[in-house]
Design a protein around this motif. Structure first.
Motif, PDB file in Angstrom:
ATOM      1  N   ARG A 152     -54.848 -16.564  37.763  1.00 43.63           N
ATOM      2  CA  ARG A 152     -54.487 -16.931  36.381  1.00 43.63           C
ATOM      3  C   ARG A 152     -54.139 -18.413  36.386  1.00 43.63           C
ATOM      4  N   PHE A 153     -54.528 -19.103  35.306  1.00 42.77           N
ATOM      5  CA  PHE A 153     -54.315 -20.551  35.219  1.00 42.77           C
ATOM      6  C   PHE A 153     -53.589 -20.904  33.927  1.00 42.77           C
ATOM      7  N   SER A 154     -52.774 -21.934  33.981  1.00 42.12           N
ATOM      8  CA  SER A 154     -52.265 -22.595  32.777  1.00 42.12           C
ATOM      9  C   SER A 154     -52.320 -24.096  33.041  1.00 42.12           C
ATOM     10  N   TRP A 155     -52.280 -24.876  31.980  1.00 37.76           N
ATOM     11  CA  TRP A 155     -52.440 -26.312  32.172  1.00 37.76           C
ATOM     12  C   TRP A 155     -51.563 -27.109  31.211  1.00 37.76           C
ATOM     13  N   ARG A 156     -51.364 -28.357  31.598  1.00 32.14           N
ATOM     14  CA  ARG A 156     -50.737 -29.371  30.756  1.00 32.14           C
ATOM     15  C   ARG A 156     -51.556 -30.644  30.914  1.00 32.14           C
ATOM     16  N   ALA A 157     -52.004 -31.208  29.816  1.00 35.72           N
ATOM     17  CA  ALA A 157     -52.804 -32.437  29.845  1.00 35.72           C
ATOM     18  C   ALA A 157     -51.994 -33.563  29.204  1.00 35.72           C
ATOM     19  N   ILE A 158     -51.815 -34.647  29.931  1.00 36.75           N
ATOM     20  CA  ILE A 158     -50.995 -35.764  29.471  1.00 36.75           C
ATOM     21  C   ILE A 158     -51.907 -36.961  29.224  1.00 36.75           C
ATOM     22  N   TYR A 183     -50.475 -28.714  25.687  1.00 36.43           N
ATOM     23  CA  TYR A 183     -50.283 -27.537  26.522  1.00 36.43           C
ATOM     24  C   TYR A 183     -51.311 -26.450  26.211  1.00 36.43           C
ATOM     25  N   ASP A 184     -51.498 -25.580  27.185  1.00 33.96           N
ATOM     26  CA  ASP A 184     -52.367 -24.424  27.041  1.00 33.96           C
ATOM     27  C   ASP A 184     -51.653 -23.388  26.182  1.00 33.96           C
ATOM     28  N   ASN A 185     -52.129 -23.209  24.950  1.00 33.11           N
ATOM     29  CA  ASN A 185     -51.506 -22.251  24.032  1.00 33.11           C
ATOM     30  C   ASN A 185     -52.476 -21.152  23.593  1.00 33.11           C
ATOM     31  N   ILE A 231     -52.373 -31.389  34.790  1.00 32.14           N
ATOM     32  CA  ILE A 231     -51.549 -30.542  35.657  1.00 32.14           C
ATOM     33  C   ILE A 231     -52.040 -29.107  35.498  1.00 32.14           C
ATOM     34  N   ILE A 232     -52.503 -28.514  36.592  1.00 37.75           N
ATOM     35  CA  ILE A 232     -52.995 -27.138  36.584  1.00 37.75           C
ATOM     36  C   ILE A 232     -52.046 -26.271  37.406  1.00 37.75           C
ATOM     37  N   ASP A 233     -51.490 -25.249  36.786  1.00 44.13           N
ATOM     38  CA  ASP A 233     -50.699 -24.255  37.495  1.00 44.13           C
ATOM     39  C   ASP A 233     -51.612 -23.079  37.827  1.00 44.13           C
ATOM     40  N   GLN A 234     -51.772 -22.809  39.101  1.00 48.21           N
ATOM     41  CA  GLN A 234     -52.671 -21.758  39.574  1.00 48.21           C
ATOM     42  C   GLN A 234     -51.854 -20.635  40.202  1.00 48.21           C
ATOM     43  N   TYR A 235     -52.132 -19.404  39.778  1.00 46.69           N
ATOM     44  CA  TYR A 235     -51.418 -18.235  40.271  1.00 46.69           C
ATOM     45  C   TYR A 235     -52.399 -17.277  40.939  1.00 46.69           C
ATOM     46  N   ARG A 290     -49.304 -22.284  43.074  1.00 43.72           N
ATOM     47  CA  ARG A 290     -49.474 -23.659  43.548  1.00 43.72           C
ATOM     48  C   ARG A 290     -49.858 -24.535  42.358  1.00 43.72           C
ATOM     49  N   GLN A 291     -49.340 -25.761  42.348  1.00 44.18           N
ATOM     50  CA  GLN A 291     -49.671 -26.707  41.281  1.00 44.18           C
ATOM     51  C   GLN A 291     -50.626 -27.775  41.816  1.00 44.18           C
ATOM     52  N   HIS A 292     -51.583 -28.149  40.955  1.00 44.62           N
ATOM     53  CA  HIS A 292     -52.541 -29.202  41.283  1.00 44.62           C
ATOM     54  C   HIS A 292     -52.486 -30.265  40.195  1.00 44.62           C
ATOM     55  N   ARG A 293     -52.639 -31.517  40.592  1.00 45.66           N
ATOM     56  CA  ARG A 293     -52.642 -32.617  39.627  1.00 45.66           C
ATOM     57  C   ARG A 293     -53.858 -33.520  39.868  1.00 45.66           C
ATOM     58  N   TYR A 294     -54.441 -33.959  38.751  1.00 44.53           N
ATOM     59  CA  TYR A 294     -55.611 -34.819  38.815  1.00 44.53           C
ATOM     60  C   TYR A 294     -55.473 -35.930  37.776  1.00 44.53           C
ATOM     61  N   PHE A 295     -56.122 -37.049  38.063  1.00 44.33           N
ATOM     62  CA  PHE A 295     -56.298 -38.083  37.044  1.00 44.33           C
ATOM     63  C   PHE A 295     -57.755 -38.078  36.631  1.00 44.33           C
ATOM     64  N   LEU A 296     -57.997 -38.098  35.308  1.00 47.10           N
ATOM     65  CA  LEU A 296     -59.349 -38.043  34.782  1.00 47.10           C
ATOM     66  C   LEU A 296     -59.550 -39.129  33.731  1.00 47.10           C
TER      67      LEU A 296
END
Length: 335
Positions: A152-158, A183-185, A231-235, A290-296
């Protein structure tokens, strides 16, 4: 109105909301009760309850009651073991199913593809019109194995933005750096092996879409987008958790059409062991995390070169903000 069928008042049921991972900041169990349709009273507080997180080897962690009916745990579960929760409320004892905690999840690859989002809106005369917005869909590939097949995934994009005042600005601010969170809503973003697939990974799973035109997300034409921090939260989740959230998605996505699924009670994995006739609503969700972060930097069109970097630092980032002279410490530059 006098011929309307009565709505029967049913006994109050215990509702259990839980989220337990290897991240202590996310771990909680919240207890509440259902209310009758006619009730106008405030939610009844859960008092004199006890919650325990139990390793099937016998180790028990007592929940700390932070507020009425809300419990946290001082210890975190260990991937590879099985756990269940026990709730004592009055004379009743409730227990969840035993749930295996999967290994820590990981992402093999993150990549993007050009995609045009099509939406509809009505014009001034009430006539629907189609809008097209070009952008990029962000996908991931993740491995699967017998111990971890579902996610399962949730995300936050800044969105980072730069402010450059112009002569047309009524009240100019000094040049500076700002950021805005999204945010992922939507529905629960879940993934698992596709039926009849022989692949050993989850492939091309969509996480989110972002438009090329950053003005769609900003509040002023004087603000210029300067890349995204994603920011991707991966479960790592169980098959039972995957099925539970898939049923919730079907209910949440129903729009009232003829072929929508019928609204039904979605039962969880918690039962009253002291009185099997009693029903508890809720699901004991035990996930590895686990949390993953990327710059795009997505560019301006399909032909743009996408800038992408995986980030190895995890500073706290406020939802929104703005500061002058120097960028905030978490700021990521294109180069």
């Amino acid at each position: 109105l006098h011929d309307a069928l009565p709505i029967y008042v049913v006994p109050e049921l215990l509702v259990v909301e839980s989220h337990v991972t290897n991240d202590p900041k996310q771990n909680f169990v919240r207890l509440s009760k259902t209310r009758s349709f006619y009730s106008t009273s405030e939610d009844e507080k859960i008092i004199d309850a006890k919650v325990e997180l139990i390793d099937t080897s016998g180790e028990t962690t007592k929940g700390n009651e932070v507020t009425s009916g809300y419990f946290t745990f001082s210890k975190i579960p260990i991937p590879g073991r099985k756990y269940f929760i026990r709730i004592t409320h009055g004379k009743d004892i409730y227990e969840s199913a035993q749930v295996y905690m999967p290994p820590l999840p990981t992402i093999d690859t993150l990549y993007t593809k050009h995609k045009i989002e099509r939406t509809y809106r009505t014009d001034a005369f009430g006539v629907p019109e189609q809008l097209e917005s070009p952008g990029r869909e962000i996908y991931i590939d993740a491995p699967t194995n017998p111990q971890l097949e579902y996610y399962r995934f949730s995300w936050r994009a800044i969105l980072q933005w730069i402010y450059s005042p112009t002569e047309y600005t009524e009240i100019p601010l000094p040049p500076g750096y700002g950021w805005k969170s999204f945010y992922d809503n939507g529905l629960f973003n879940i993934a698992g092996p596709k039926e009849f697939s022989t692949s050993d990974k989850v492939q091309q799973h969509p996480i989110l879409w972002r438009a090329y035109n950053n003005k769609e997300y900003l509040d002023s034409l004087t603000q210029t987008g300067n890349g995204w921090i994603l920011i991707i939260d991966q479960y790592g989740i169980s098959k039972a958790s995957y099925d539970f959230h898939e049923k919730l998605n079907r209910q949440l996505a129903a729009e009232g059409s003829l072929f929508d699924p019928l609204l039904t009670q979605i039962y969880g994995n918690i039962k009253c062991v002291s009185n099997p006739s009693k029903i508890a609503l809720g699901f004991f969700d035990l996930n590895s995390y686990r949390q993953h972060r990327y710059f795009l930097g997505l560019g301006y069109s399909e032909k743009s070169v996408v800038t992408q970097r995986r980030l190895n630092q995890y500073p706290d980032i406020p939802d929104n903000g703005y500061q002058t002279e120097n960028p905030p410490p978490f700021w990521i530059n294109y180069y």
